[in-house]
Design an enzyme around this catalytic site. Structure first.
Site: not given
Length: 270
Positions: A44-47
């Site tokens: 994902l774009s961020e975790t």
């Protein structure tokens, strides 16, 4: 205790819209390489990775990883983190969520209607020249304004349609020395005050669906241009997202909604 990771769509109340983020909460810190690998696995774009911060009452240490790098500030994964803390009972909904991060103290509070209000530091832009290849990568001939803060470039176009129809050359953008670039314009309808899109070649992300950190710059920028402290913003990506933003001077308030898509138990992790 089983280790659980959540996936949350942030800046939306509709599943599969907004910006998805992973949220992992653990009692003890994990090493950097493990967090990078889990973020890469989530893709994902961020975790977001949260650990109770003992020296801060009811606070959490919060770090954000893309599939390739750790970042200094991420709005949608912070929103997702606060959402999980309240939804899963880590915090009562009348208690403020407090996060210690690389960008200092960030806070969140639960509001009426399921909205979550984030309090972030302003990241104002100053006028700047476009770096070599930026306009070519965006496939635009010119811009109304180009600015830069410590993280990203801001490019204002003439109208909303130009922002929505933009089709950048992502391979060309990856050659430009930028973390990210926000492309924005005044909204055409009364539903929103301004629209934007965000491209993050320096973080390994072609286009971010909804970007909280970019609105720490967009909020004061459009507040000054429109003469308004409170505004409604649309990030016009394919998934799309809506933010209510407030210019507080040296801080901004970003309001959004969130919905949990799934939670999963980690079966094989070291």
């Amino acid at each position: 205790m089983p280790e659980v990771i959540y996936q949350v769509d942030a800046f939306t109340a509709i599943p599969f819209k907004g910006n998805p983020a992973g949220v992992f909460i653990s009692e003890k810190p994990r090493d950097d390489d493990w967090m990078r690998q889990l973020a890469r696995e989530m893709n994902l774009s961020e975790t977001a990775f949260l650990v109770p911060a003992e020296k801060y009452k009811d606070g959490y240490s919060l770090r954000w990883f893309t599939p390739t790098v750790e970042v200094d500030l991420c709005g949608h994964a912070t929103l997702a983190s606060a959402h999980i803390l309240w939804q899963e009972g880590f915090l009562p909904r009348d208690q403020e969520a407090r996060f210690q991060t690389r960008s200092g103290l960030l806070t969140a509070r639960f509001c009426e209607g399921g909205w979550i209000a984030l309090n972030f530091p302003v990241k104002k832009v100053e006028p700047a020249l476009a770096p070599d290849g930026l306009l070519e990568g965006l496939k635009i001939a010119s811009a109304r304004y180009i600015g830069l803060n410590k993280m990203d470039y801001l490019v204002e176009l003439d109208n909303e349609e130009q922002v929505r129809s933009l089709q950048p050359d992502h391979s060309a953008l990856r050659k430009v020395q930028v973390r990210g670039v926000m492309v924005t314009a005044r909204a055409s309808s009364s539903e929103f005050d301004f629209v934007s899109r965000f491209f993050a070649p320096g973080s390994g992300i072609d286009e971010d669906p909804v970007t909280g950190s970019s609105h720490t710059a967009l909020t004061p920028y459009w507040s000054a241009k429109l003469g308004k402290k409170e505004m409604t913003a649309c990030q016009a990506s394919a998934r799309g997202g809506v933010l209510k933003v407030v210019d507080l001077g040296e801080r901004v308030e970003l309001r959004g909604q969130a919905v949990t898509i799934f939670k999963a138990e980690l079966l094989n992790s070291r």
